[in-house]
Design a protein around this motif. Structure first.
Motif, PDB file in Angstrom:
ATOM      1  N   PHE A   9     -17.148  24.442  12.824  1.00 32.90           N
ATOM      2  CA  PHE A   9     -18.489  24.804  13.119  1.00 32.90           C
ATOM      3  C   PHE A   9     -19.076  23.664  14.322  1.00 32.90           C
ATOM      4  O   PHE A   9     -18.203  22.937  14.694  1.00 32.90           O
ATOM      5  CB  PHE A   9     -19.469  23.946  11.976  1.00 32.90           C
ATOM      6  N   ILE A  10     -20.008  24.078  15.018  1.00 28.92           N
ATOM      7  CA  ILE A  10     -20.740  23.375  16.113  1.00 28.92           C
ATOM      8  C   ILE A  10     -22.079  23.139  15.953  1.00 28.92           C
ATOM      9  O   ILE A  10     -22.682  24.035  15.154  1.00 28.92           O
ATOM     10  CB  ILE A  10     -20.416  23.975  17.629  1.00 28.92           C
ATOM     11  N   GLY A  11     -22.690  22.047  16.236  1.00 35.00           N
ATOM     12  CA  GLY A  11     -24.029  21.983  16.122  1.00 35.00           C
ATOM     13  C   GLY A  11     -24.765  21.650  17.286  1.00 35.00           C
ATOM     14  O   GLY A  11     -24.244  20.605  17.937  1.00 35.00           O
ATOM     15  N   VAL A  12     -25.946  22.122  17.544  1.00 34.67           N
ATOM     16  CA  VAL A  12     -26.560  21.887  18.509  1.00 34.67           C
ATOM     17  C   VAL A  12     -27.955  21.702  18.311  1.00 34.67           C
ATOM     18  O   VAL A  12     -29.127  21.998  19.143  1.00 34.67           O
ATOM     19  CB  VAL A  12     -26.711  23.221  19.476  1.00 34.67           C
ATOM     20  N   GLY A  13     -28.406  20.836  17.096  1.00 35.20           N
ATOM     21  CA  GLY A  13     -29.694  20.585  16.816  1.00 35.20           C
ATOM     22  C   GLY A  13     -29.764  19.793  15.456  1.00 35.20           C
ATOM     23  O   GLY A  13     -28.894  19.893  14.800  1.00 35.20           O
ATOM     24  N   GLU A  14     -30.998  19.422  15.128  1.00 33.45           N
ATOM     25  CA  GLU A  14     -31.119  18.914  13.739  1.00 33.45           C
ATOM     26  C   GLU A  14     -31.326  19.857  12.492  1.00 33.45           C
ATOM     27  O   GLU A  14     -31.088  19.433  11.359  1.00 33.45           O
ATOM     28  CB  GLU A  14     -32.317  17.602  13.862  1.00 33.45           C
ATOM     29  N   GLY A  15     -31.862  21.072  12.866  1.00 39.21           N
ATOM     30  CA  GLY A  15     -32.248  21.863  11.840  1.00 39.21           C
ATOM     31  C   GLY A  15     -30.903  22.510  10.996  1.00 39.21           C
ATOM     32  O   GLY A  15     -29.943  22.388  11.705  1.00 39.21           O
ATOM     33  N   VAL A  16     -30.950  22.959   9.832  1.00 39.27           N
ATOM     34  CA  VAL A  16     -29.913  23.355   9.137  1.00 39.27           C
ATOM     35  C   VAL A  16     -29.503  24.605   9.825  1.00 39.27           C
ATOM     36  O   VAL A  16     -28.093  24.780   9.811  1.00 39.27           O
ATOM     37  CB  VAL A  16     -30.442  23.979   7.701  1.00 39.27           C
ATOM     38  N   ASP A  17     -30.237  25.542  10.553  1.00 40.64           N
ATOM     39  CA  ASP A  17     -29.605  26.564  11.363  1.00 40.64           C
ATOM     40  C   ASP A  17     -28.869  26.450  12.582  1.00 40.64           C
ATOM     41  O   ASP A  17     -28.221  27.104  13.112  1.00 40.64           O
ATOM     42  CB  ASP A  17     -30.850  27.569  11.461  1.00 40.64           C
ATOM     43  N   ASP A  18     -29.041  25.002  13.005  1.00 42.08           N
ATOM     44  CA  ASP A  18     -28.311  24.736  14.311  1.00 42.08           C
ATOM     45  C   ASP A  18     -26.792  24.400  13.769  1.00 42.08           C
ATOM     46  O   ASP A  18     -26.227  23.932  14.876  1.00 42.08           O
ATOM     47  CB  ASP A  18     -29.228  23.425  14.893  1.00 42.08           C
ATOM     48  N   LEU A  19     -26.316  24.281  12.885  1.00 42.63           N
ATOM     49  CA  LEU A  19     -25.052  24.095  12.424  1.00 42.63           C
ATOM     50  C   LEU A  19     -24.324  25.655  12.077  1.00 42.63           C
ATOM     51  O   LEU A  19     -24.757  26.107  11.234  1.00 42.63           O
ATOM     52  CB  LEU A  19     -24.789  23.178  11.276  1.00 42.63           C
ATOM     53  N   GLN A  20     -23.498  26.079  13.254  1.00 45.49           N
ATOM     54  CA  GLN A  20     -23.265  27.361  12.922  1.00 45.49           C
ATOM     55  C   GLN A  20     -21.555  27.584  12.995  1.00 45.49           C
ATOM     56  O   GLN A  20     -20.898  26.686  13.937  1.00 45.49           O
ATOM     57  CB  GLN A  20     -23.761  28.294  14.036  1.00 45.49           C
ATOM     58  N   PRO A  21     -21.060  28.727  12.452  1.00 48.77           N
ATOM     59  CA  PRO A  21     -19.503  28.733  12.845  1.00 48.77           C
ATOM     60  C   PRO A  21     -19.282  29.139  14.299  1.00 48.77           C
ATOM     61  O   PRO A  21     -19.900  29.402  15.059  1.00 48.77           O
ATOM     62  CB  PRO A  21     -19.403  30.020  11.990  1.00 48.77           C
ATOM     63  N   PHE A  22     -17.937  28.395  14.754  1.00 47.46           N
ATOM     64  CA  PHE A  22     -18.048  28.498  16.273  1.00 47.46           C
ATOM     65  C   PHE A  22     -17.369  29.774  16.640  1.00 47.46           C
ATOM     66  O   PHE A  22     -16.316  30.410  16.078  1.00 47.46           O
ATOM     67  CB  PHE A  22     -16.785  27.239  16.343  1.00 47.46           C
ATOM     68  N   LYS A  23     -17.979  30.227  17.592  1.00 46.23           N
ATOM     69  CA  LYS A  23     -17.258  31.421  18.126  1.00 46.23           C
ATOM     70  C   LYS A  23     -17.119  31.103  19.909  1.00 46.23           C
ATOM     71  O   LYS A  23     -18.058  30.690  20.593  1.00 46.23           O
ATOM     72  CB  LYS A  23     -18.596  32.577  18.168  1.00 46.23           C
ATOM     73  N   ALA A  24     -16.025  31.564  20.156  1.00 49.46           N
ATOM     74  CA  ALA A  24     -15.440  31.150  21.422  1.00 49.46           C
ATOM     75  C   ALA A  24     -16.112  31.855  22.536  1.00 49.46           C
ATOM     76  O   ALA A  24     -16.490  31.202  23.415  1.00 49.46           O
ATOM     77  CB  ALA A  24     -13.770  31.489  21.569  1.00 49.46           C
TER      78      ALA A  24
END
Length: 472
Positions: free
Chosen positions: A444-459
């Motif tokens: 996972f990577i996170g780009v924010g504080e929201g729940v939807d801002d943590l997403q599976p990583f895609k290269a």
């Protein structure tokens, strides 16, 4: 026998009668008569004068009473009317001779009417400056009335604002990685501005990529590709960004692996580790919400017993996701809590158990030893657990993240990575360097504080975003 002189008017008035008057009195009487113009010379005339005076006074009293009975006239602008003239009266005469006798008061035939009350004299106005003019601002009480009227008035029905279209994950990723991409693409643009690709240009490009924490391996691969295909040819910044995106995608593709929950392991135990402030507790809450949305039953364990706020924070996430939270008082043994959590999760048949741990620096040996103890205690309940050890990495740490992956991997057996705070740094390229060096899965990577801002990583998405390109 001498002749008796007839007394004059003032003699009779002052009660002297037939008394002989000295020569000074006679002269004084004649002077007073000439000064006042008095013409009364007999008792009959004096009586007539008294009657006329009483009549005039009675008439004046009648007029006064009638005036008081009338309604007051409305005030009008202009000067006030002149007061009525007082009734005629005998001018007082002041006598000064030393031989003058007291004047007897005449008997009143009827009680005289009480004199009209004199108006109180107007107070003298003090000298003061000119009165102030109108206020420059609205008075306070006027503002209060206006506010009350506005509050009482019905508010106009405003049209609902148009719904803001929700950004896609790639748009949020691009926005989060903007600082990293701006640093890289800005450096590339400054290097490749109307120039041919030569050795000096390649050296400048190498410096730009290394400063972006892409690592030596990725930087060397990009430079060698450009040297082989475009050396001594005109090249633009877009050409370099295309090569950058391609090489970053190649480095990240092998590590872009989702977190797989093995249904045969029940509960599937996930141990979260990382340094202080890397976002472990927040990541646990977001991950629990995602797993619950997939229909899995989740239990949480507040293993960060050194920080009371972490326990409360995890309890809040538990209420949000409907997941029970295993807790102990702050300062309790974390390994004992982990043992109780695994035991309880097995008894209740939970699908997933996520255990939080206290943040610890990788260079503190005693703290890393405590982490090893937690792993050993968990395996006393389930020899195969923990089934996943996720290391949360703060992207803002830059090159220090490489050292964290190395130490936590050796001491705690890290199986996967979660990169957080990519939206708050210009050093997102460190993930490329980590992937090249360790090859650990990035879940996972996170780009924010929201729940939807943590997403599976895609290269491919990450590579396009960091290179400043549109999604392919």
């Amino acid at each position: 026998m001498s002749e008796t002189k007839k007394p004059g008017f003032f003699g009779r008035l002052f009660g002297r009668g037939n008394q002989p008057q000295p020569q000074a009195d006679a002269e004084t009487e004649d002077a007073l008569k000439r000064a006042t113009g008095e013409v009364a010379t007999s008792t009959d005339e004096l009586d007539a004068f008294r009657e006329r005076r009483e009549t005039e006074e009675a008439q004046a009293e009648t007029d006064r009473e009638a005036a008081e009975a009338l309604p007051p006239e409305p005030a009008t602008e202009g000067p006030p009317p002149a007061p009525p003239a007082p009734p005629e009266a005998i001018a007082p005469v002041e006598l000064t001779p030393a031989t003058a006798t007291p004047i007897p008061e005449p008997a009143e035939e009827s009680p005289a009417p009480p004199p009209a009350p004199e108006p109180a004299p107007a107070p003298e106005e003090e000298e003061r400056p000119f009165p102030p003019g109108p206020p420059e601002t609205t008075l306070d009480y006027v503002e209060d009335v206006q506010e009350a009227e506005q509050a009482a008035a019905p508010a106009p029905v405003a049209e609902p604002p148009a719904a803001t279209p929700r950004q896609s994950w790639f748009q949020r990723l691009t926005s989060g990685l903007k600082r990293s991409s701006d640093q890289i693409t800005g450096g590339i643009t400054s290097v490749f501005t109307k120039r041919k690709l030569d050795a000096a240009t390649l050296d400048e490009l190498e410096d730009v990529l290394l400063q972006a924490d892409l690592g030596m391996d990725t930087t060397s691969a990009i430079v060698e590709t450009l040297r082989r295909d475009r050396f001594d040819k005109d090249i633009s910044g877009d050409d370099v960004r295309a090569v950058l995106s391609e090489e970053v995608g190649k480095a990240l593709a092998p590590v872009a692996q989702p977190l797989v929950i093995d249904k045969a392991q029940k509960p599937f135990v996930i141990l979260m580790v990382g340094v202080n402030g890397s976002g472990k507790t927040t990541t646990i809450g977001k991950l629990a919400q995602k797993l619950a949305a997939e229909g899995r039953t989740v239990m949480l364990a507040a293993g960060d017993t050194f920080r009371a706020a972490a326990i409360e924070q995890l309890e809040i996430w538990g209420r949000r996701t409907g997941a029970p939270v295993v807790t102990k008082p702050a300062g309790s043994d974390a390994s004992g809590l982990a043992f109780d959590a695994v035991t309880r999760a097995r008894e209740e048949g939970k699908d997933v158990l996520i255990i939080d741990t206290a943040g610890r620096l990788q260079n503190r040996d005693e703290l890393m030893s405590e982490l090893e103890k937690i792993v050993r205690v968990i395996r006393k309940v389930d020899p195969t657990a923990p089934h996943a050890v996720l290391l949360t990495l703060d992207a803002t740490t830059g090159q220090n993240a490489l050292n964290q992956v190395e130490i936590f991997g050796k001491r705690a057996g890290v199986t996967g990575l979660v990169m957080t705070k990519l939206d708050g740094t210009a050093r997102g390229g460190i993930l490329v360097a980590i992937a090249r060096r360790f090859g650990l899965p990035v879940h996972f990577i996170g780009v924010g504080e929201g729940v939807d801002d943590l997403q599976p990583f895609k290269a491919s998405e990450f590579a396009a975003a960091i290179a400043g390109k549109d999604e392919a």
